[in-house]
Scaffold this motif. Structure first.
Motif, PDB file in Angstrom:
ATOM      1  N   THR A  17      34.562  35.126  60.363  1.00 53.82           N
ATOM      2  CA  THR A  17      35.515  35.012  59.267  1.00 53.82           C
ATOM      3  C   THR A  17      35.007  35.838  58.094  1.00 53.82           C
ATOM      4  OG1 THR A  17      36.128  32.771  59.926  1.00 53.82           O
ATOM      5  CG2 THR A  17      36.659  33.438  57.672  1.00 53.82           C
ATOM      6  N   GLY A  18      35.852  36.676  57.551  1.00 58.68           N
ATOM      7  CA  GLY A  18      35.462  37.484  56.398  1.00 58.68           C
ATOM      8  C   GLY A  18      35.531  36.675  55.125  1.00 58.68           C
ATOM      9  N   THR A  19      36.498  36.963  54.279  1.00 59.00           N
ATOM     10  CA  THR A  19      36.704  36.219  53.041  1.00 59.00           C
ATOM     11  C   THR A  19      38.076  35.567  53.102  1.00 59.00           C
ATOM     12  OG1 THR A  19      35.405  37.893  51.884  1.00 59.00           O
ATOM     13  CG2 THR A  19      36.637  36.344  50.525  1.00 59.00           C
ATOM     14  N   PRO A  20      38.142  34.263  53.380  1.00 53.34           N
ATOM     15  CA  PRO A  20      39.437  33.588  53.559  1.00 53.34           C
ATOM     16  C   PRO A  20      40.361  33.753  52.357  1.00 53.34           C
ATOM     17  CG  PRO A  20      37.621  32.162  54.217  1.00 53.34           C
ATOM     18  CD  PRO A  20      37.000  33.355  53.548  1.00 53.34           C
ATOM     19  N   GLY A  21      41.611  34.088  52.632  1.00 54.21           N
ATOM     20  CA  GLY A  21      42.606  34.235  51.577  1.00 54.21           C
ATOM     21  C   GLY A  21      42.685  35.627  50.983  1.00 54.21           C
ATOM     22  N   LEU A  22      41.729  36.497  51.318  1.00 48.78           N
ATOM     23  CA  LEU A  22      41.718  37.851  50.746  1.00 48.78           C
ATOM     24  C   LEU A  22      41.850  38.917  51.833  1.00 48.78           C
ATOM     25  CD1 LEU A  22      38.842  37.456  48.110  1.00 48.78           C
ATOM     26  CD2 LEU A  22      41.305  37.292  47.733  1.00 48.78           C
ATOM     27  N   GLU A  23      42.410  38.539  52.978  1.00 48.90           N
ATOM     28  CA  GLU A  23      42.507  39.472  54.111  1.00 48.90           C
ATOM     29  C   GLU A  23      43.263  40.749  53.757  1.00 48.90           C
ATOM     30  OE1 GLU A  23      41.662  35.465  55.772  1.00 48.90           O
ATOM     31  OE2 GLU A  23      43.069  36.247  54.280  1.00 48.90           O
ATOM     32  N   LEU A  24      44.288  40.646  52.911  1.00 46.14           N
ATOM     33  CA  LEU A  24      45.081  41.817  52.556  1.00 46.14           C
ATOM     34  C   LEU A  24      44.330  42.781  51.651  1.00 46.14           C
ATOM     35  CD1 LEU A  24      48.571  40.152  51.932  1.00 46.14           C
ATOM     36  CD2 LEU A  24      47.769  41.342  53.977  1.00 46.14           C
ATOM     37  N   LYS A  25      43.216  42.324  51.088  1.00 45.81           N
ATOM     38  CA  LYS A  25      42.435  43.176  50.178  1.00 45.81           C
ATOM     39  C   LYS A  25      41.160  43.707  50.820  1.00 45.81           C
ATOM     40  CE  LYS A  25      44.181  40.730  46.109  1.00 45.81           C
ATOM     41  NZ  LYS A  25      43.825  39.978  44.872  1.00 45.81           N
ATOM     42  N   TYR A  26      41.008  43.514  52.126  1.00 47.62           N
ATOM     43  CA  TYR A  26      39.796  43.974  52.798  1.00 47.62           C
ATOM     44  C   TYR A  26      39.578  45.474  52.629  1.00 47.62           C
ATOM     45  CZ  TYR A  26      38.871  39.573  55.267  1.00 47.62           C
ATOM     46  OH  TYR A  26      38.557  38.278  55.589  1.00 47.62           O
ATOM     47  N   TYR A  27      40.671  46.239  52.649  1.00 48.33           N
ATOM     48  CA  TYR A  27      40.541  47.689  52.539  1.00 48.33           C
ATOM     49  C   TYR A  27      39.855  48.074  51.237  1.00 48.33           C
ATOM     50  CZ  TYR A  27      41.844  52.619  52.242  1.00 48.33           C
ATOM     51  OH  TYR A  27      41.807  53.979  52.118  1.00 48.33           O
ATOM     52  N   TRP A  28      40.212  47.384  50.150  1.00 55.26           N
ATOM     53  CA  TRP A  28      39.623  47.699  48.847  1.00 55.26           C
ATOM     54  C   TRP A  28      38.235  47.089  48.701  1.00 55.26           C
ATOM     55  CZ3 TRP A  28      42.060  51.487  46.737  1.00 55.26           C
ATOM     56  CH2 TRP A  28      43.433  51.635  46.956  1.00 55.26           C
ATOM     57  N   MET A  29      38.014  45.951  49.348  1.00 56.82           N
ATOM     58  CA  MET A  29      36.692  45.318  49.267  1.00 56.82           C
ATOM     59  C   MET A  29      35.661  46.079  50.083  1.00 56.82           C
ATOM     60  SD  MET A  29      37.915  41.344  49.641  1.00 56.82           S
ATOM     61  CE  MET A  29      36.253  40.684  49.631  1.00 56.82           C
ATOM     62  N   ALA A  30      36.112  46.860  51.064  1.00 54.75           N
ATOM     63  CA  ALA A  30      35.182  47.574  51.931  1.00 54.75           C
ATOM     64  C   ALA A  30      34.331  48.572  51.160  1.00 54.75           C
ATOM     65  CB  ALA A  30      35.957  48.299  53.041  1.00 54.75           C
ATOM     66  N   PHE A  31      34.905  49.207  50.146  1.00 57.26           N
ATOM     67  CA  PHE A  31      34.173  50.241  49.409  1.00 57.26           C
ATOM     68  C   PHE A  31      33.034  49.673  48.569  1.00 57.26           C
ATOM     69  CE2 PHE A  31      38.275  52.165  50.378  1.00 57.26           C
ATOM     70  CZ  PHE A  31      37.873  53.369  50.935  1.00 57.26           C
ATOM     71  N   PRO A  32      33.285  48.650  47.730  1.00 57.19           N
ATOM     72  CA  PRO A  32      32.140  48.066  47.005  1.00 57.19           C
ATOM     73  C   PRO A  32      31.113  47.422  47.931  1.00 57.19           C
ATOM     74  CG  PRO A  32      34.146  46.771  46.626  1.00 57.19           C
ATOM     75  CD  PRO A  32      34.564  48.050  47.288  1.00 57.19           C
ATOM     76  N   LEU A  33      31.578  46.851  49.058  1.00 56.53           N
ATOM     77  CA  LEU A  33      30.638  46.258  50.006  1.00 56.53           C
ATOM     78  C   LEU A  33      29.746  47.338  50.613  1.00 56.53           C
ATOM     79  CD1 LEU A  33      29.766  43.671  51.519  1.00 56.53           C
ATOM     80  CD2 LEU A  33      31.430  44.267  53.288  1.00 56.53           C
ATOM     81  N   GLY A  34      30.352  48.465  50.994  1.00 57.41           N
ATOM     82  CA  GLY A  34      29.564  49.574  51.510  1.00 57.41           C
ATOM     83  C   GLY A  34      28.588  50.096  50.476  1.00 57.41           C
ATOM     84  N   ALA A  35      29.026  50.129  49.199  1.00 56.60           N
ATOM     85  CA  ALA A  35      28.143  50.591  48.125  1.00 56.60           C
ATOM     86  C   ALA A  35      26.939  49.661  47.969  1.00 56.60           C
ATOM     87  CB  ALA A  35      28.924  50.670  46.811  1.00 56.60           C
ATOM     88  N   LEU A  36      27.163  48.357  48.124  1.00 59.61           N
ATOM     89  CA  LEU A  36      26.054  47.398  48.021  1.00 59.61           C
ATOM     90  C   LEU A  36      25.016  47.647  49.114  1.00 59.61           C
ATOM     91  CD1 LEU A  36      27.892  44.039  47.170  1.00 59.61           C
ATOM     92  CD2 LEU A  36      26.494  45.442  45.645  1.00 59.61           C
ATOM     93  N   TYR A  37      25.487  47.919  50.321  1.00 59.88           N
ATOM     94  CA  TYR A  37      24.544  48.188  51.411  1.00 59.88           C
ATOM     95  C   TYR A  37      23.800  49.503  51.183  1.00 59.88           C
ATOM     96  CZ  TYR A  37      25.796  44.264  54.384  1.00 59.88           C
ATOM     97  OH  TYR A  37      25.950  42.992  54.898  1.00 59.88           O
ATOM     98  N   VAL A  38      24.472  50.500  50.643  1.00 60.14           N
ATOM     99  CA  VAL A  38      23.799  51.763  50.326  1.00 60.14           C
ATOM    100  C   VAL A  38      22.712  51.538  49.283  1.00 60.14           C
ATOM    101  CG1 VAL A  38      24.105  54.032  49.247  1.00 60.14           C
ATOM    102  CG2 VAL A  38      25.751  53.236  50.951  1.00 60.14           C
ATOM    103  N   ILE A  39      23.035  50.764  48.242  1.00 58.89           N
ATOM    104  CA  ILE A  39      22.046  50.460  47.201  1.00 58.89           C
ATOM    105  C   ILE A  39      20.852  49.719  47.801  1.00 58.89           C
ATOM    106  CG2 ILE A  39      21.630  49.092  45.113  1.00 58.89           C
ATOM    107  CD1 ILE A  39      24.566  49.642  44.341  1.00 58.89           C
ATOM    108  N   ALA A  40      21.142  48.730  48.656  1.00 57.30           N
ATOM    109  CA  ALA A  40      20.066  47.929  49.252  1.00 57.30           C
ATOM    110  C   ALA A  40      19.147  48.788  50.111  1.00 57.30           C
ATOM    111  CB  ALA A  40      20.659  46.787  50.082  1.00 57.30           C
ATOM    112  N   LEU A  41      19.719  49.577  50.999  1.00 54.01           N
ATOM    113  CA  LEU A  41      18.915  50.382  51.925  1.00 54.01           C
ATOM    114  C   LEU A  41      18.212  51.523  51.193  1.00 54.01           C
ATOM    115  CD1 LEU A  41      21.338  50.520  54.995  1.00 54.01           C
ATOM    116  CD2 LEU A  41      19.357  49.037  54.667  1.00 54.01           C
TER     117      LEU A  41
END
Length: 318
Positions: A17-41
């Motif tokens: 399960t991703g983020t319940p209730g925000l499924e329609l916004k996954y496309y936009w959430m993907a970019f900041p999430l990817g940025a967080l992983y880039v920062i971490a690594l």
């Protein structure tokens, strides 16, 4: 007969399960999430490479920081495939055995990080209590043995967990509550008595994070007592300033952990969104924020970043 057949049944896969209730916004959430992983690594990679290449950082304090960065990198890599799979490609399935492997490594790296934070607390105790004997107490051999003990403890304590899950039957729901596999989450879907799993999970948590948090508290109680014995206020501030980064790292790790534990035990009435966000914060915040904290406090790491982002020719001209 039906019950007997079900007793050995396990799902071929789980649904994350991703983020319940925000499924329609996954496309936009993907970019900041990817940025967080880039920062971490990237951030943890810079810390590791800087400590490796900078002779002035070849001291116990930074060896432990390197271990912390390695643990954060491992933690980020454990969750990245399933998290990005959900938010980027809407791929929510994970094979049963792959789920157990992910679970094992998430809990192992989490236990390693907790153990490293204890080692860093002990490092600060020695540095403030016996500054003149710091190098003779914390030798390279002591640091290596400490790292080996931390790794061995984490690997051995978490090792039985996947096997305890593997023995349980699963023939009802296969939908997990998070974007990755955690022991408590998978265990809650089992169609059998999970008392052994719960008891072992509690023992493992007490033996690792419970004893580690107590050790850190006692270490800082001793540090405060030692600092208060310093005559000058300037000396007290200088001694406490050496602990700021470690205190931040401890808070970054334990505050989300405590939040997840409290919500899991007492927040059954809270929305699934709250549970998902807290679990994500617990595993994403330390790998992202620790490099930022230590970059701000360590000039050698800042210099390394400048060399990466500013061409050598421009740096030389400046």
């Amino acid at each position: 007969m039906a019950d007997n057949n079900h007793s050995h049944f396990q799902h071929l896969y789980f649904v994350l399960t991703g983020t319940p209730g925000l499924e329609l916004k996954y496309y936009w959430m993907a970019f900041p999430l990817g940025a967080l992983y880039v920062i971490a690594l990237f951030g943890n990679g810079v810390i590791i490479s800087t400590i490796k290449s900078e002779p002035s950082l070849h001291i116990p304090m930074y060896y432990f920081l390197c271990m912390l960065a390695l643990a954060d990198t491992g933690l980020a890599l454990c969750t990245m495939p399933s998290m990005l799979g959900i938010f980027w490609f809407n791929y929510k399935s994970i094979a049963f055995d792959a789920c157990l492997v992910q679970m094992y490594f998430i809990h192992t790296f989490s236990a390693i990080e907790s153990g490293v934070l204890v080692a860093m607390a002990f490092d600060r105790v020695v540095a403030i209590w016996k500054p003149l004997r710091y190098g003779t107490i914390l030798t390279s051999g002591v640091v290596c043995r400490t790292g080996a003990v931390i790794l061995t403890r984490a690997v051995c304590v978490v090792f039985p967990v996947p096997f305890l899950i593997k023995r349980l039957p699963f023939y009802r729901s296969n939908i997990l509550s998070h974007s990755f596999c955690l022991h408590q989450d998978v265990m809650s879907l089992a169609c059998a008595n999970t008392r052994v799993n719960s008891l072992y999970g509690l023992i493992a948590v007490i033996f690792t994070k419970g004893s580690d948090s107590l050790s850190i508290l006692l270490s800082y109680a001793f540090i405060l007592r030692t600092v208060m014995a310093i005559a000058s206020g300037e000396g007290q501030l200088k001694a406490l300033n050496t602990c700021v980064s470690h205190i931040c790292a401890v808070l970054i790790f334990y505050v989300p952990l405590i939040g997840v534990s409290v919500i899991h035990r007492f927040g059954k009435h809270l929305s699934p969104l709250t549970h998902a966000l807290m679990a994500n914060a617990y595993l994403l915040i330390p790998p992202v924020l620790n490099p930022i904290v230590y970059t701000m406090k360590t000039k050698e790491i800042r210099r390394k970043l400048i060399q990466i982002f500013i061409p050598a020719k421009v740096t030389a001209e400046g």
